[in-house]
Enzyme design. Sequence first.
Site, short mmCIF file in Angstrom:
data_model
loop_
_atom_site.label_atom_id
_atom_site.label_comp_id
_atom_site.label_asym_id
_atom_site.label_seq_id
_atom_site.Cartn_x
_atom_site.Cartn_y
_atom_site.Cartn_z
N MET A 1 49.65 50.29 41.08
CA MET A 1 50.36 51.55 41.26
C MET A 1 50.56 52.26 39.92
O MET A 1 51.36 53.19 39.81
CB MET A 1 51.71 51.33 41.95
CG MET A 1 51.59 50.91 43.39
SD MET A 1 53.02 51.32 44.41
CE MET A 1 54.33 50.46 43.54
N TYR B 1 51.38 52.73 35.72
CA TYR B 1 52.34 52.36 34.69
C TYR B 1 52.08 50.91 34.28
O TYR B 1 52.93 50.03 34.40
CB TYR B 1 53.79 52.56 35.13
CG TYR B 1 54.69 52.86 33.95
CD1 TYR B 1 54.62 54.10 33.32
CD2 TYR B 1 55.55 51.90 33.44
CE1 TYR B 1 55.41 54.36 32.21
CE2 TYR B 1 56.33 52.16 32.34
CZ TYR B 1 56.26 53.40 31.72
OH TYR B 1 57.03 53.66 30.60
N GLY C 1 50.49 42.39 32.08
CA GLY C 1 50.14 41.64 33.29
C GLY C 1 48.95 42.25 33.99
O GLY C 1 48.02 41.54 34.42
N HIS C 2 48.94 43.58 34.14
CA HIS C 2 47.79 44.25 34.75
C HIS C 2 46.54 44.07 33.89
O HIS C 2 45.45 43.82 34.41
CB HIS C 2 48.07 45.75 34.90
CG HIS C 2 49.19 46.08 35.82
ND1 HIS C 2 50.40 46.59 35.37
CD2 HIS C 2 49.32 45.98 37.17
CE1 HIS C 2 51.20 46.79 36.40
NE2 HIS C 2 50.58 46.43 37.50
N LYS D 1 53.28 37.45 40.85
CA LYS D 1 54.65 37.94 40.92
C LYS D 1 54.98 38.49 42.31
O LYS D 1 56.08 38.31 42.82
CB LYS D 1 54.90 39.01 39.86
CG LYS D 1 56.31 39.58 39.89
CD LYS D 1 56.55 40.52 38.76
CE LYS D 1 57.91 41.16 38.90
NZ LYS D 1 57.99 42.07 40.07
N GLN E 1 53.09 39.30 48.99
CA GLN E 1 52.03 40.30 49.13
C GLN E 1 50.65 39.65 49.07
O GLN E 1 49.76 40.02 49.84
CB GLN E 1 52.16 41.34 48.02
CG GLN E 1 51.00 42.32 47.96
CD GLN E 1 51.20 43.35 46.87
OE1 GLN E 1 51.94 44.31 47.04
NE2 GLN E 1 50.54 43.18 45.74
#
Length: 287
Positions: A32, A34, A38-39, A151, A155
Amino acid sequence: MSLNVIHSISDMQSISNALRKEGKSIACVPTMGYLHEGHASLIREAAKQYDIVVTTIFVNPLQFGPKEDFERYPRDPERDIAIISAAGGKYVFIPSIDEMYPPEYQTTITIGNISKSFEGLYRPGHFEGVATVVAKLFAATKPDAAYFGQKDYQQTLVIKQMVNDLNMGIDIQVIPTLRESSGLAMSSRNVYLSPEEKKSALVLQSALQTGLSLIREGIRSRISIEEQMKVILATCPEFEIQYCNAALGDTLEMPDEFSENDEIVLLIAGFLGKTRLIDNMAWSGND
């Protein structure tokens, strides 16, 4: 190869089709925006295994409740593009809301039992929104694999269920949660926290580590594990608990007693001030 930015679903599909004809393998990293380290770690991991990494950036209105933070969710696409490029991404897909959900749009995807507890209980409709947008992102990017962070533990189970049930043929890779040097789980929403709140938020990690220690010591009573985690959380009265539980890692069922070989996940969610925090740690029996 410079980073390519795509905004339309049809263009993204055409590019993916052409890449596949060239024999290229494709990995998708849905986000999403920002972005944080981690991304970036997801993109780097994907780039190790696949020829092309497509990162998607879309703040999905379907997964936000009416009183949640859709409008104020942090956004910085230029910064995101720089992070993606540095991490080895080749394409970034940034559709608009109208591109994803045109006026005539009517379809949502509902997942069964795995979506009903925990986040599903406290955020009604959330996982319908998640499943729907991820399915659409997969249809646009046509990946061989997709990468997600641990995390958002529940999901990942919901997405695996959808991919399996709908025979999507996509390999779902789950990468361990990255943490800040303090131990706080990395999250785009950490930007909401004051310096003092960031210190207070460390109580989640402390509670989870306490639960893991009990499991390592051979404790298998779910209630005993949960009670001790709640004792730690109680040391931070500012944290308003929504759930603090131990569950089976593959189904999220909560037996009174775990068996010796069960995979166990510890899950915590709640509010620190106006910011909702979630975190988890998993026990596989090999830790």
